[in-house]
Design a protein around this motif. Structure first.
Motif, mmCIF file in Angstrom:
data_model
loop_
_atom_site.group_PDB
_atom_site.id
_atom_site.type_symbol
_atom_site.label_atom_id
_atom_site.label_comp_id
_atom_site.label_asym_id
_atom_site.label_seq_id
_atom_site.Cartn_x
_atom_site.Cartn_y
_atom_site.Cartn_z
ATOM 1 N N CYS A 376 -14.132 -7.787 7.646
ATOM 2 C CA CYS A 376 -13.340 -7.579 6.421
ATOM 3 C C CYS A 376 -12.446 -6.354 6.558
ATOM 4 O O CYS A 376 -11.280 -6.367 6.139
ATOM 5 N N VAL A 379 -9.595 -7.572 9.107
ATOM 6 C CA VAL A 379 -8.782 -8.756 8.796
ATOM 7 C C VAL A 379 -7.863 -8.525 7.603
ATOM 8 O O VAL A 379 -6.687 -8.920 7.626
ATOM 9 N N ILE A 380 -8.374 -7.895 6.563
ATOM 10 C CA ILE A 380 -7.546 -7.711 5.356
ATOM 11 C C ILE A 380 -6.307 -6.860 5.650
ATOM 12 O O ILE A 380 -5.192 -7.237 5.266
ATOM 13 N N ALA A 382 -4.896 -6.579 8.577
ATOM 14 C CA ALA A 382 -4.082 -7.390 9.497
ATOM 15 C C ALA A 382 -3.242 -8.391 8.724
ATOM 16 O O ALA A 382 -2.080 -8.646 9.072
ATOM 17 N N VAL A 383 -3.808 -8.941 7.673
ATOM 18 C CA VAL A 383 -3.050 -9.870 6.819
ATOM 19 C C VAL A 383 -1.879 -9.136 6.171
ATOM 20 O O VAL A 383 -0.752 -9.652 6.104
ATOM 21 N N GLY A 384 -2.134 -7.910 5.691
ATOM 22 C CA GLY A 384 -1.052 -7.119 5.109
ATOM 23 C C GLY A 384 0.035 -6.802 6.116
ATOM 24 O O GLY A 384 1.228 -6.879 5.806
ATOM 25 N N ALA A 386 0.887 -8.567 8.565
ATOM 26 C CA ALA A 386 1.628 -9.810 8.832
ATOM 27 C C ALA A 386 2.529 -10.195 7.660
ATOM 28 O O ALA A 386 3.108 -11.293 7.643
ATOM 29 N N ILE A 388 1.735 -10.910 4.625
ATOM 30 C CA ILE A 388 1.123 -11.892 3.734
ATOM 31 C C ILE A 388 0.455 -11.107 2.611
ATOM 32 O O ILE A 388 -0.245 -10.122 2.885
ATOM 33 N N HIS A 390 -2.040 -9.471 0.592
ATOM 34 C CA HIS A 390 -3.453 -9.311 0.928
ATOM 35 C C HIS A 390 -4.371 -9.449 -0.272
ATOM 36 O O HIS A 390 -5.590 -9.526 -0.116
ATOM 37 N N VAL A 393 -6.662 -12.493 -0.086
ATOM 38 C CA VAL A 393 -7.670 -12.385 0.975
ATOM 39 C C VAL A 393 -8.770 -11.418 0.547
ATOM 40 O O VAL A 393 -9.957 -11.644 0.799
ATOM 41 N N ALA A 425 -4.683 -2.114 3.925
ATOM 42 C CA ALA A 425 -3.739 -3.231 3.813
ATOM 43 C C ALA A 425 -2.451 -2.789 3.128
ATOM 44 O O ALA A 425 -1.348 -3.201 3.509
ATOM 45 N N SER A 429 1.110 -2.873 5.160
ATOM 46 C CA SER A 429 2.003 -3.950 4.717
ATOM 47 C C SER A 429 3.419 -3.451 4.423
ATOM 48 O O SER A 429 3.611 -2.622 3.532
#
Length: 476
Positions: A376, A379-380, A382-384, A386, A388, A390, A393, A425, A429
């Motif tokens: 967690c 990944v969270i 990493a989503v930011g 990218a 996306i 967050h 997520v 995140a 981001s």
């Protein structure tokens, strides 16, 4: 001869705003009364149903005025609900609970909007921030890094722009008088970092609300104390390292005198923050409600009392409380819609994952709890990074693991990992509001802020957070 009056678009928009204000008032009142009156007040369940209906109607009413991503999230929530009804009907009670949780997020955001209105206009907070600059170069970095964290509890992302403006004004004044200038970029980044760290521990922050609502085994008061203590240590260490790395030219080092009343202003702001936290904890304990509901009670109270603390903030005559509530609701329309939808989507994903047997994998030891928690944390953000959003997520992870074996056995390690992941995140981001504001203040792209100027801080914070989470996991 009478002509039929024409109703212009502004009238229609004004009518929609008034309707949003009424719905927001009904949403807040029914939710708080339903939660406080649970097991005490006949019909409390009906009040909670009413609050959910108000949140849904409110989201639909302002759908044309919210961002595209909020519209997509709301459509996703509808599809997720239909999919659960068709394929996982046993999970429908969980979906209803998620809708109520999303409603609480919407109410909380409206309450947060109420306090942000007077804070944005507050000269008291601006004067308190001015006092942070009355130091030598290295001490100034330290003061701004820590001071921004406290001020941003109330001022949130506005702290970054305010401190950046103050830094530019001081820089121009010092140069005009023949003194050495101020590193305005360093001050802006210090404000960004203080605001980011605040999101880890602030009991009136969105991340804190998500985590404490999703992990039943978590004692919110103890968790607040733990998070605050850990962040305080990390903040002091980070500020000292940043100050030590700040170059100080040779020669005399004159300091700017603190503006008149700056010390008193800072003391009042800190007292207001401490009072806000104390009242929230008291409401949580005495009324036996979540921190989220407690904040929905306390924030409107502070918003009403702030003009007493600072009389210059009293609104114009004729501006009623309903108008202020409508404005607060409208200002948070996109965020409220996203959080309402994300709670429902997160519950649907959690139901699907549980149906696939993820809880059994964790309980059986084939998926270690520590791996889930650290996953967690990585990944969270990493989503930011990218680009996306967050938010969804974060809510999915909290919904999926908070009430399961991980949250039951290691609530504090999971809670800290999620809160640090939330802050990381935002830092990682390029589409987060903080990165965009910082980029605008520095005259660079948000991508440069996240992937260059603030990258070392982000990576360092992730390493420190991982170490903290491992230690807490071992002690639980």
């Amino acid at each position: 001869m009478h002509r039929r009056p024409r109703f212009s678009l502004p009238f229609t928009a004004q009518g929609a705003l008034a309707a949003a204000g009424l719905l927001s008032l009904l949403l807040l009142a029914s939710l708080v009364a339903g939660r406080v009156g649970a097991d005490r007040l006949p019909g409390a369940g009906g009040l909670l149903v009413l609050s959910v209906l108000c949140a849904i109607v409110l989201a639909l009413l302002r759908l044309p005025r919210v961002s595209r991503i909020a519209q997509v999230f709301l459509a996703g929530a509808v599809l997720a609900t239909l999919a659960v009804a068709l394929f996982l009907p046993k999970a429908l009670p969980a979906m209803q609970a998620a809708a109520l949780q999303g409603t609480a997020f919407s109410a909380f955001l409206t309450a947060l909007g109420l306090i942000r209105a007077p804070v944005r206009r507050s000269t008291l907070i601006a004067r308190a921030a001015e006092g942070l600059f009355a130091h030598s170069a290295r001490a100034r970095v330290f003061a701004v890094s820590l001071g921004a964290q406290g001020i941003s509890v109330l001022f949130n992302i506005g702290t970054i722009g305010m401190i950046s403006d103050i830094a530019r004004n001081h820089d121009a004044a010092r140069k005009a008088s023949g003194k050495r200038g101020i590193d305005t970029a360093a001050m802006t980044l210090a404000a960004l970092r203080g605001t980011l760290l605040m999101t880890v521990w602030s009991p009136i922050g969105l991340g804190f609300a998500i985590v404490t609502s999703a992990i039943p085994a978590l004692d919110p008061v103890r968790f607040f104390g733990l998070a605050l203590g850990i962040v305080a240590l990390l903040s002091i260490a980070a500020a000292l390292l940043e100050a030590a790395a700040t170059p100080v030219p040779s020669g005399p080092r004159p300091q700017d005198p603190a503006p008149e009343g700056a010390g008193r202003a800072l003391a009042l702001v800190l007292a207001a923050i401490a009072g806000l936290i104390a009242l929230t904890i008291a409401a949580h304990r005495l009324l036996d409600v979540s921190f989220l509901i407690a904040a929905c009670l306390v924030l409107p109270l502070l918003a009403a009392l702030w003009p007493v603390l600072e009389p210059g903030l009293r609104g114009p005559r004729g501006e009623g409380r309903l108008a202020r509530l409508a404005a607060a609701s409208e200002g948070m329309a996109t965020e409220s819609t996203i959080f309402l939808a994300a709670a429902v989507i997160g519950a649907a994903v959690a139901a699907a994952a549980q149906a696939a047997g993820i809880d059994a994998l964790i309980a059986g030891g084939r998926l270690p709890a520590l791996a889930v928690i650290l996953g967690c944390l990585v990944v969270i953000p990493a989503v930011g990074a990218a680009m996306i959003p967050h938010t969804i997520v974060m809510i999915m992870a909290a919904s999926l693991f908070g009430a399961g074996p991980v949250g039951a056995e290691h609530p504090y390690a999971l809670g800290l990992a999620l809160l640090f992941a939330w802050a990381l995140a935002i830092a990682a981001s390029p589409i987060s509001a903080m990165s965009i504001i910082t980029g605008r203040e520095l005259g660079v792209t948000p991508q440069r802020v996240t992937f260059a100027l603030n990258l070392r801080f982000t990576l360092g914070l992730m390493a420190a957070a991982a170490l903290v989470v491992v230690l807490v996991h071992a002690l639980e």
